[in-house]
Enzyme design. Structure first.
Site, short mmCIF file in Angstrom:
data_model
loop_
_atom_site.label_atom_id
_atom_site.label_comp_id
_atom_site.label_asym_id
_atom_site.label_seq_id
_atom_site.Cartn_x
_atom_site.Cartn_y
_atom_site.Cartn_z
N HIS A 37 0.87 -1.38 -0.19
CA HIS A 37 0.12 0.10 0.07
C HIS A 37 0.89 1.25 -0.05
CE1 HIS A 37 -2.69 -2.70 2.29
NE2 HIS A 37 -3.58 -2.62 1.38
N GLN A 148 -0.89 -3.81 -9.05
CA GLN A 148 -1.34 -4.90 -10.06
C GLN A 148 -1.60 -6.56 -9.34
OE1 GLN A 148 2.32 -6.13 -12.70
NE2 GLN A 148 1.56 -8.17 -12.34
N LYS A 149 -1.14 -6.38 -8.15
CA LYS A 149 -1.45 -7.58 -7.22
C LYS A 149 -2.87 -8.30 -7.37
CE LYS A 149 -1.55 -10.04 -3.22
NZ LYS A 149 -2.97 -9.98 -3.01
N SER A 185 0.20 -9.23 1.34
CA SER A 185 -1.07 -9.00 1.79
C SER A 185 -1.70 -8.87 3.19
CB SER A 185 -1.79 -10.38 0.99
OG SER A 185 -3.06 -10.30 1.63
P1 AMP Z 1 -6.58 -3.76 -0.24
O1 AMP Z 1 -6.31 -2.96 0.99
O2 AMP Z 1 -6.32 -5.09 -0.17
O3 AMP Z 1 -7.87 -3.28 -0.87
O4 AMP Z 1 -5.64 -2.81 -1.25
C1 AMP Z 1 -5.33 -1.80 -1.91
C2 AMP Z 1 -4.76 -1.41 -2.82
O5 AMP Z 1 -3.18 -1.86 -2.46
C3 AMP Z 1 -5.20 -2.16 -4.18
O6 AMP Z 1 -4.85 -1.50 -5.09
C4 AMP Z 1 -3.93 -3.39 -4.03
O7 AMP Z 1 -3.84 -4.08 -5.44
C5 AMP Z 1 -2.87 -2.64 -3.57
N1 AMP Z 1 -1.90 -3.81 -2.71
C6 AMP Z 1 -2.19 -4.96 -2.21
N2 AMP Z 1 -0.99 -5.61 -2.01
C7 AMP Z 1 -0.27 -5.06 -2.83
C8 AMP Z 1 1.31 -5.45 -2.93
N3 AMP Z 1 1.54 -6.44 -2.28
N4 AMP Z 1 2.13 -4.53 -3.85
C9 AMP Z 1 1.45 -3.65 -4.29
N5 AMP Z 1 -0.11 -3.18 -4.32
C10 AMP Z 1 -0.64 -3.86 -3.38
#
Ligand code: AMP
Length: 281
Positions: A37, A148-149, A185
């Site tokens: 993030h 991109q994850k 994650s």
């Molecule tokens: P989330 O909080 O899981 O909804 O993720 C928020 C944003 O962070 C989304 O755009 C995800 O794709 C991104 N994100 C999550 N894990 C990663 C990672 N390991 N590397 C880069 N971006 C990430």
């Protein structure tokens, strides 16, 4: 750094920034921030002048048997990290601020939401599309940053902007990984130590897909089998899908193309992990 819990506070802050000629960048998240993030926030810092991070654990994208109630919500820690990473405003609304009682309108995604993640998680992408549409309408960014994850999510967000005419540039940011390859994650925290050991096999299967598609020895179907076999070789890893698809509609491919993406989902105990790798041939 400012924080806001209401929509009107966000609108005022953004209007002020726009009046000062600033380009507004938005990073939507569900909090429990990690280095993945933070890389998005840092990219937003570089590519825009006023960085809005949203932290909202969106109930409509969780299925009835998913981890909504136990999803981590370390707000104070997240706010500190946002500030260090260079956010100007963090919007952290509660659920009733985002979802009025008995809403009549939601966003529904076509075909793209029925495959892969969508097949295992019915309704998930409609929930994502609805909340992202609302956040875009609340913040009104010029540019938004996604990882991109979550490759299928990224494709759907691009489709939202195209099909619903949002004048927002979508920037895809590379996946940040642990040293052994596991994609960061918030859900990695749920892995037992045995599952954590096995979890590196997802990245290994993607690397295998990359290596084998770059050679001509095997068909894509054979490569899919090899990805599955490698996943199954690790104790406790239950593949959900492991395949090679095109980068726009995410349809399974039989023939190589110049740009393809290997995608994987697997269950390790109760935890479901996803990962992907874009491959250029
Ligand atoms: P989330 O909080 O899981 O909804 O993720 C928020 C944003 O962070 C989304 O755009 C995800 O794709 C991104 N994100 C999550 N894990 C990663 C990672 N390991 N590397 C880069 N971006 C990430």
């Amino acid at each position: 750094m400012q924080t806001a819990k209401t929509i009107s506070e966000v609108r005022i802050a953004v209007r002020n920034a726009q009046a000062a000629g600033k380009r507004i960048g938005c990073v939507p998240t569900m909090g429990a921030l990690h280095a993945g993030h933070l890389s998005l926030i840092e990219k937003a810092r570089q590519d825009s002048d006023f960085v809005v991070v949203t932290i909202f654990v969106n109930p409509t994208q969780f299925g009835p048997s998913e981890d909504l109630s136990k999803y981590p919500r370390p707000l104070q820690r997240d706010l500190k990290l946002c500030e260090q990473a260079g956010a100007d405003l963090v919007f952290h609304p509660d659920v009733p601020t985002i979802y009025q009682k008995e809403p009549q309108i939601t966003v529904s995604v076509g075909d793209l939401a029925t495959r892969w993640e969508g097949a295992s998680r019915p309704g998930h992408f409609d929930g994502v599309a609805t909340v992202v549409t609302k956040l875009f309408n609340i913040v009104g960014p010029d540019v938004a940053f996604f990882g991109q994850k979550d490759f299928q999510q990224l494709s759907i967000i691009r489709a939202i902007c195209k099909d619903l005419d949002f004048p927002i540039e979508i920037i895809s940011c590379p996946t940040i990984r642990e040293e052994d390859g596991l994609a960061l994650s918030s859900r990695n925290a749920y892995l037992s130590s045995a599952s954590r050991k096995s979890s590196t096999v997802l990245y290994q299967a993607l690397c295998l897909a990359e290596e084998l598609t770059q050679r001509d020895e095997f068909t894509l179907e054979q490569i899919r089998h090899k990805m599955h076999s490698l996943l199954l070789s690790q104790p406790g890893v239950e593949p959900v899908y492991a395949t090679i698809v095109d980068t726009e509609r995410l349809e399974e491919l039989e023939q190589r193309q110049t740009k393809i993406v290997a995608i994987i989902a697997a269950k390790l105990g109760q935890t479901r992990l996803i990962d992907n790798m874009i491959i250029r041939l």
